[in-house]
Design a protein around this motif. Sequence first.
Motif, short mmCIF file in Angstrom:
data_model
loop_
_atom_site.label_atom_id
_atom_site.label_comp_id
_atom_site.label_asym_id
_atom_site.label_seq_id
_atom_site.Cartn_x
_atom_site.Cartn_y
_atom_site.Cartn_z
N MET A 1 31.27 26.63 10.50
CA MET A 1 32.38 27.53 10.64
C MET A 1 33.68 26.85 10.30
N ALA A 2 34.15 25.98 11.17
CA ALA A 2 35.49 25.42 10.98
C ALA A 2 35.46 23.90 11.11
N TRP A 3 36.35 23.27 10.36
CA TRP A 3 36.49 21.83 10.37
C TRP A 3 37.80 21.49 11.07
N TYR A 4 37.78 20.47 11.94
CA TYR A 4 38.95 20.06 12.70
C TYR A 4 39.10 18.54 12.63
N GLU A 5 40.31 18.08 12.96
CA GLU A 5 40.60 16.65 13.02
C GLU A 5 41.19 16.33 14.38
N VAL A 44 34.25 23.49 30.02
CA VAL A 44 35.24 22.71 29.26
C VAL A 44 34.55 21.48 28.69
N ARG A 45 34.82 21.19 27.42
CA ARG A 45 34.33 19.97 26.78
C ARG A 45 35.47 19.33 26.03
N HIS A 46 35.50 18.01 26.04
CA HIS A 46 36.51 17.24 25.30
C HIS A 46 35.84 16.63 24.08
N VAL A 47 36.50 16.77 22.95
CA VAL A 47 36.02 16.18 21.70
C VAL A 47 37.04 15.13 21.31
N ASP A 48 36.59 13.90 21.15
CA ASP A 48 37.48 12.81 20.75
C ASP A 48 36.89 12.16 19.52
N ALA A 49 37.18 12.77 18.37
CA ALA A 49 36.63 12.28 17.11
C ALA A 49 37.64 12.52 16.00
N PRO A 50 37.63 11.67 14.98
CA PRO A 50 38.58 11.86 13.88
C PRO A 50 38.31 13.15 13.08
N SER A 51 37.05 13.56 12.98
CA SER A 51 36.69 14.72 12.17
C SER A 51 35.45 15.38 12.78
N TRP A 52 35.47 16.71 12.89
CA TRP A 52 34.33 17.41 13.48
C TRP A 52 34.31 18.88 13.06
N HIS A 53 33.12 19.48 13.17
CA HIS A 53 32.91 20.89 12.82
C HIS A 53 32.55 21.67 14.08
N ARG A 151 45.34 22.15 2.02
CA ARG A 151 45.35 22.56 3.43
C ARG A 151 43.95 22.41 3.98
N SER A 152 43.87 22.08 5.27
CA SER A 152 42.56 21.98 5.90
C SER A 152 42.18 23.33 6.46
N SER A 153 40.90 23.54 6.74
CA SER A 153 40.47 24.80 7.32
C SER A 153 40.91 24.94 8.76
N SER A 154 41.46 23.89 9.34
CA SER A 154 41.95 23.99 10.72
C SER A 154 43.39 24.46 10.74
N ASP A 155 43.87 25.04 9.66
CA ASP A 155 45.20 25.64 9.53
C ASP A 155 46.30 24.62 9.61
N GLY A 156 46.11 23.45 9.07
CA GLY A 156 47.17 22.46 9.03
C GLY A 156 47.01 21.62 7.79
N SER A 157 48.04 20.94 7.41
CA SER A 157 47.93 20.07 6.26
C SER A 157 47.20 18.80 6.66
N ALA A 158 47.00 17.94 5.70
CA ALA A 158 46.33 16.68 5.99
C ALA A 158 47.14 15.84 6.97
N PHE A 159 48.43 16.15 7.14
CA PHE A 159 49.27 15.40 8.06
C PHE A 159 49.35 16.03 9.43
N GLY A 160 48.64 17.14 9.67
CA GLY A 160 48.63 17.78 10.97
C GLY A 160 49.73 18.81 11.15
N ALA A 161 50.55 19.07 10.13
CA ALA A 161 51.59 20.09 10.26
C ALA A 161 50.95 21.46 10.06
N PRO A 162 51.36 22.46 10.85
CA PRO A 162 50.75 23.78 10.74
C PRO A 162 51.05 24.43 9.39
N SER A 163 50.18 25.31 9.01
CA SER A 163 50.35 26.05 7.77
C SER A 163 51.55 26.97 7.87
N THR A 164 52.23 27.17 6.75
CA THR A 164 53.37 28.08 6.74
C THR A 164 52.99 29.41 6.12
N ALA A 165 51.71 29.60 5.82
CA ALA A 165 51.26 30.86 5.23
C ALA A 165 51.39 31.97 6.25
#
Length: 178
Positions: A1-5, A44-53, A151-165
């Motif tokens: 579904m979705a990719w996050y950082e 509740v679950r905590h995810v502490d990873a650089p990249s995850w789906h 843009r990443s599928s997590s709605d932010g750029s590669a730098f973590g800034a939110p999308s402006t779309a």
Amino acid sequence: MAWYEGPCRITVIGLDADWPQRAVVTVSGARGARIEIPGEVGTVRHVDAPSWHLEVEHLHEGRWRPNIRAVRSRWETVGGVRTQTITSKDVDWPGGNRHERNLVLRLERVGEEAERPRQQVREALTRAVTQSSADTPDRRAAAGPASVPARSSSDGSAFGAPSTASGGATSTSSTSPW
């Protein structure tokens, strides 16, 4: 579904389903962990990873199957914490209820990066670009699709800034010519 950082807290905040529901986090890379989040309100679950789906699933006839749809809201800041809501639908029934609320998740960014206001991130990026261009000889700007930030599928750029779309739900697009 979705990719996050990056680190995130995932909370089950709603459930309205005939079948058992769950979310599954798959950590990318060498760590490769798999975290199952039962579809029980309050889990509740905590995810502490650089990249995850993240996938949302339902149990039907003894087998876990992907939900037909998961809609992600835009990231927003609530009380200084960046949050996103995901609402999902397991199956579309003919003439039935089409609301995506079988399993509802809230994602919260944790850590210093997530709590910085959007403007601070933009200012830091501007300073970095300005310093970089001041220290190097003049160069021509690259032209074409490769010069557009992806843009990443997590709605932010590669730098973590939110999308402006504009728009409520996010979509994945790629500007890469590959």
